[in-house]
Enzyme design. Structure first.
Site, PDB file in Angstrom:
ATOM      1  N   LYS A 155     -13.271  -1.737  -1.735  1.00 21.31           N
ATOM      2  CA  LYS A 155     -13.893  -1.327  -2.990  1.00 21.31           C
ATOM      3  C   LYS A 155     -14.589  -2.531  -3.654  1.00 21.31           C
ATOM      4  CE  LYS A 155     -10.520   2.435  -3.611  1.00 21.31           C
ATOM      5  NZ  LYS A 155      -9.431   2.977  -4.460  1.00 21.31           N
ATOM      6  N   TYR A 172     -14.802  11.619  -3.826  1.00 24.30           N
ATOM      7  CA  TYR A 172     -13.609  11.818  -4.649  1.00 24.30           C
ATOM      8  C   TYR A 172     -13.573  13.197  -5.319  1.00 24.30           C
ATOM      9  CZ  TYR A 172     -12.035   6.951  -4.161  1.00 24.30           C
ATOM     10  OH  TYR A 172     -11.566   5.751  -3.671  1.00 24.30           O
ATOM     11  N   ASN A 191      -7.595  -1.271  -7.070  1.00 23.38           N
ATOM     12  CA  ASN A 191      -6.652  -1.412  -5.945  1.00 23.38           C
ATOM     13  C   ASN A 191      -7.312  -1.743  -4.607  1.00 23.38           C
ATOM     14  OD1 ASN A 191      -7.656   1.102  -5.440  1.00 23.38           O
ATOM     15  ND2 ASN A 191      -5.710   2.207  -5.611  1.00 23.38           N
ATOM     16  N   HIS A 203      -9.680   1.597   0.091  1.00 24.24           N
ATOM     17  CA  HIS A 203      -9.448   3.024   0.311  1.00 24.24           C
ATOM     18  C   HIS A 203      -9.095   3.259   1.778  1.00 24.24           C
ATOM     19  CE1 HIS A 203     -10.138   7.369   0.617  1.00 24.24           C
ATOM     20  NE2 HIS A 203     -10.822   7.098   1.723  1.00 24.24           N
ATOM     21  N   GLU A 215     -14.801  11.882   6.124  1.00 26.71           N
ATOM     22  CA  GLU A 215     -15.302  10.758   5.317  1.00 26.71           C
ATOM     23  C   GLU A 215     -16.227   9.848   6.129  1.00 26.71           C
ATOM     24  OE1 GLU A 215     -11.700   9.041   3.727  1.00 26.71           O
ATOM     25  OE2 GLU A 215     -11.350  10.741   2.399  1.00 26.71           O
TER      26      GLU A 215
HETATM   27  P1  ADP Z   1      -5.144   6.604  -2.703  1.00 27.20           P
HETATM   28  O1  ADP Z   1      -6.412   5.785  -2.849  1.00 27.20           O
HETATM   29  O2  ADP Z   1      -3.935   5.703  -2.580  1.00 27.20           O
HETATM   30  O3  ADP Z   1      -5.238   7.638  -1.613  1.00 27.20           O
HETATM   31  P2  ADP Z   1      -5.507   8.750  -4.689  1.00 27.20           P
HETATM   32  O4  ADP Z   1      -6.191   9.574  -3.650  1.00 27.20           O
HETATM   33  O5  ADP Z   1      -4.401   9.374  -5.489  1.00 27.20           O
HETATM   34  O6  ADP Z   1      -4.910   7.385  -4.081  1.00 27.20           O
HETATM   35  O7  ADP Z   1      -6.576   8.238  -5.743  1.00 27.20           O
HETATM   36  C1  ADP Z   1      -7.807   7.757  -5.301  1.00 27.20           C
HETATM   37  C2  ADP Z   1      -8.193   6.547  -6.121  1.00 27.20           C
HETATM   38  O8  ADP Z   1      -8.380   6.931  -7.475  1.00 27.20           O
HETATM   39  C3  ADP Z   1      -7.130   5.450  -6.189  1.00 27.20           C
HETATM   40  O9  ADP Z   1      -7.130   4.610  -5.056  1.00 27.20           O
HETATM   41  C4  ADP Z   1      -7.539   4.728  -7.447  1.00 27.20           C
HETATM   42  O10 ADP Z   1      -8.663   3.885  -7.214  1.00 27.20           O
HETATM   43  C5  ADP Z   1      -7.986   5.875  -8.331  1.00 27.20           C
HETATM   44  N1  ADP Z   1      -6.888   6.347  -9.183  1.00 27.20           N
HETATM   45  C6  ADP Z   1      -5.869   7.167  -8.843  1.00 27.20           C
HETATM   46  N2  ADP Z   1      -5.037   7.358  -9.877  1.00 27.20           N
HETATM   47  C7  ADP Z   1      -5.543   6.667 -10.912  1.00 27.20           C
HETATM   48  C8  ADP Z   1      -5.155   6.446 -12.261  1.00 27.20           C
HETATM   49  N3  ADP Z   1      -4.059   7.021 -12.766  1.00 27.20           N
HETATM   50  N4  ADP Z   1      -5.935   5.639 -13.034  1.00 27.20           N
HETATM   51  C9  ADP Z   1      -7.042   5.065 -12.543  1.00 27.20           C
HETATM   52  N5  ADP Z   1      -7.475   5.221 -11.272  1.00 27.20           N
HETATM   53  C10 ADP Z   1      -6.741   6.009 -10.470  1.00 27.20           C
END
Ligand code: ADP
Length: 169
Positions: free
Chosen positions: A29, A69, A132, A135, A146
């Protein structure tokens, strides 16, 4: 069984290997790119033994981020997520291997980096869910979906790494 290694075509054509091959879309990211973590993150998947078959630095347009997303579009953080993902270049990768989807999720760690185990990418390199750094697809079906979404035809390369017989018996 060294003699077997002199006949890689025999090894690569075994149904065992091909039956379980999956692909995962992994993306560094914008924060990972800005923080100079590209080499560090790629190297974790490379060292594990997966095969890279697509790689590009890319400025993601808003509509692509929204499509990627779309399952999260009703979440309150969705607008912030889209602005985060489009805030600078990302590194798009297609990785292939047996069990790559679940394994990549383990290497990446929990969504919230403060809960991610040390040793994982997020556990070692990040502190906030909204930043974070990486992805990874959450199912083999989404891996394929994807990769098709982020890569155009001709951007993926089929090749045979020389290390394959040293990774898979
Ligand atoms: P992952 O990336 O671990 O598969 P998710 O699919 O739940 O997690 O969410 C996708 C992305 O959305 C996360 O990696 C993060 O960047 C963002 N995200 C998820 N939950 C939150 C939150 N509560 N606040 C801000 N960003 C979030």
């Amino acid at each position: 069984h060294l003699a077997a290694f002199q006949s890689p075509s025999h090894l690569f054509s075994t149904s065992l290997i091909h039956a379980e091959v999956e692909e995962s879309y992994i993306m560094i990211k914008p924060d990972g790119v800005q923080r100079g973590l590209v080499g560090e993150i790629i190297s974790r998947f490379e060292k594990k033994g997966f095969k890279l078959k697509g790689l590009k630095l890319f400025q993601c347009p808003k509509d692509l981020a929204e499509e990627h997303y779309k399952d999260l579009s009703s979440k309150p953080f969705f607008p912030k997520l889209i602005s985060y993902i489009t805030s600078g270049p990302v590194v798009c990768m297609a990785w292939e291997g047996v069990g790559v989807v679940a394994s990549a999720r383990k290497l990446i760690g929990a969504t919230n980096p403060l809960q991610a185990e040390p040793g994982t990418i997020r556990g070692d390199l990040a502190v906030q869910t909204g930043r974070n750094v990486v992805h990874g697809s959450d199912s083999p079906e989404n891996g394929t979906r994807e990769i098709a979404l982020w890569f155009k035809e001709g951007e993926l390369t089929e090749w045979t790494p020389v290390q394959t017989p040293w990774l898979v018996e």
